[in-house]
Motif scaffolding. Structure first.
Motif, PDB file in Angstrom:
ATOM      1  N   TYR A 157       0.937  -1.056   0.048  1.00 57.52           N
ATOM      2  CA  TYR A 157      -0.070  -0.094   0.043  1.00 57.52           C
ATOM      3  C   TYR A 157       0.918   1.221  -0.009  1.00 57.52           C
ATOM      4  CZ  TYR A 157       0.955   0.797   5.038  1.00 57.52           C
ATOM      5  OH  TYR A 157       1.355   1.219   6.244  1.00 57.52           O
ATOM      6  N   GLY A 158       0.214   2.520  -0.153  1.00 60.86           N
ATOM      7  CA  GLY A 158       1.025   3.617  -0.407  1.00 60.86           C
ATOM      8  C   GLY A 158       0.963   4.015  -1.784  1.00 60.86           C
ATOM      9  N   GLY A 159       1.640   5.152  -1.936  1.00 65.67           N
ATOM     10  CA  GLY A 159       1.669   5.529  -3.491  1.00 65.67           C
ATOM     11  C   GLY A 159       0.290   6.194  -4.063  1.00 65.67           C
ATOM     12  N   SER A 160      -0.126   5.861  -4.910  1.00 68.35           N
ATOM     13  CA  SER A 160      -1.212   6.422  -5.765  1.00 68.35           C
ATOM     14  C   SER A 160      -2.408   5.327  -5.459  1.00 68.35           C
ATOM     15  CB  SER A 160      -0.858   6.461  -7.242  1.00 68.35           C
ATOM     16  OG  SER A 160      -0.764   5.149  -7.826  1.00 68.35           O
ATOM     17  N   SER A 161      -2.402   4.512  -4.840  1.00 68.46           N
ATOM     18  CA  SER A 161      -3.320   3.494  -4.605  1.00 68.46           C
ATOM     19  C   SER A 161      -4.119   4.029  -3.567  1.00 68.46           C
ATOM     20  CB  SER A 161      -2.981   2.089  -4.146  1.00 68.46           C
ATOM     21  OG  SER A 161      -4.243   1.491  -3.792  1.00 68.46           O
ATOM     22  N   THR A 162      -5.627   4.060  -3.603  1.00 69.83           N
ATOM     23  CA  THR A 162      -6.589   4.540  -2.646  1.00 69.83           C
ATOM     24  C   THR A 162      -7.855   3.501  -2.624  1.00 69.83           C
ATOM     25  OG1 THR A 162      -7.901   5.944  -4.378  1.00 69.83           O
ATOM     26  CG2 THR A 162      -6.113   7.035  -3.437  1.00 69.83           C
TER      27      THR A 162
END
Length: 269
Positions: A157-162
């Motif tokens: 998780y983290g970055g652009s994933s929502t």
């Protein structure tokens, strides 16, 4: 440039690994379908590994990272990418590297009704075709690089994933009792680099996950509080199912997550 690192796959995680290695002074060659998407100072080379072998006659990498991504999540796509594609890349090397890391997934661990804490000694028990192909990829990797290391990462998780944030906002969290395991992308990239560069010889297998398995209801409740979203159904430890994973072996090498639980990882959500 004479690259001493080869990235087989340079998506979000692979590129992050490559950039960390570049910061350490390594010259990195990255294989990707579209080399234009490889960030500088990494050097990209366009190749579709599901269809053709790369030309690696001009490189003798000391370090190799296999960090491929398959879409869609089907047995056929996973075989084409993780098994056949990886084999084409490794078979194109004139000689084996000094160290190599294959990024695999804890999806090869089965789900259990009453999960005990699992580690690298727990036998793989994939529940679907993609999981079986990941196990096949690990075996093919070790056939080609017997001294190589497999790093099974839990949920990134983290970055652009929502995705999870959107589910919490919209009140769509299901199965609050399920145990989940995760690792932030920054810690996952750091783990790969650590295994490539640590002084001691790494073992054949590590689980890459943070310090705290957590039930989905607890994670969702934390996020709902930060987002001002409706409270999700509460987790009940007595109904907990899924899998709970330990990072003790990886931690024993000197690696430690900078974001040890979902609370730190989602603190800016």
């Amino acid at each position: 440039m004479t690259p001493d690192v080869l990235l087989v796959g340079a998506g979000d995680l692979g590129a992050a690994v490559g950039l960390r290695l570049a910061d350490l002074g390594h010259d990195v060659l990255a294989l990707r379908r579209d080399a234009a998407k490889v960030p500088a100072p990494l050097v990209g080379r366009s190749v579709d590994l599901t269809r053709e072998p790369p030309d690696l006659s001009d490189v003798r990498p000391r370090l190799v990272v296999v960090a491929l991504t398959a879409r869609p999540r089907t047995e056929e796509a996973y075989r084409a990418t993780y098994v056949d594609g990886m084999a084409r890349a490794l078979d194109a090397l004139a000689e084996p590297p000094e160290r190599a890391v294959l990024v695999s997934s804890t999806a090869v661990h089965g789900s259990r009704e009453r999960p005990d804490l699992e580690d690298e000694t727990t036998p793989a028990a994939p529940s679907d075709g993609p999981g079986r192909m990941l196990v096949a990829a690990e075996e093919a990797f070790h056939e080609r690089v017997p001294h190589g290391t497999v790093l099974r990462l839990s949920g990134l998780y983290g970055g652009s994933s929502t995705r999870l944030l959107d589910q919490v906002r919209e009140g769509r969290v299901s199965d609050p009792h399920r145990w989940t395991n995760r690792i932030h992308r920054t810690d996952a990239a750091a783990a790969v680099v650590h295994l490539l560069t640590m002084p001691a010889e790494p073992e054949r297998l590590y689980l890459g996950t943070d310090d705290e398995p957590a039930q989905m209801g607890d994670v969702a409740a934390y996020l709902a509080g930060r987002l001002g979203a409706p409270a999700p159904p509460p987790a009940d430890p007595e109904q907990g199912h899924g899998k709970r994973l330990s990072n003790a072996r990886l931690r024993s090498t000197g690696w430690a997550p900078t974001l040890p639980t979902y609370r730190e990882g989602y603190a800016r959500a």
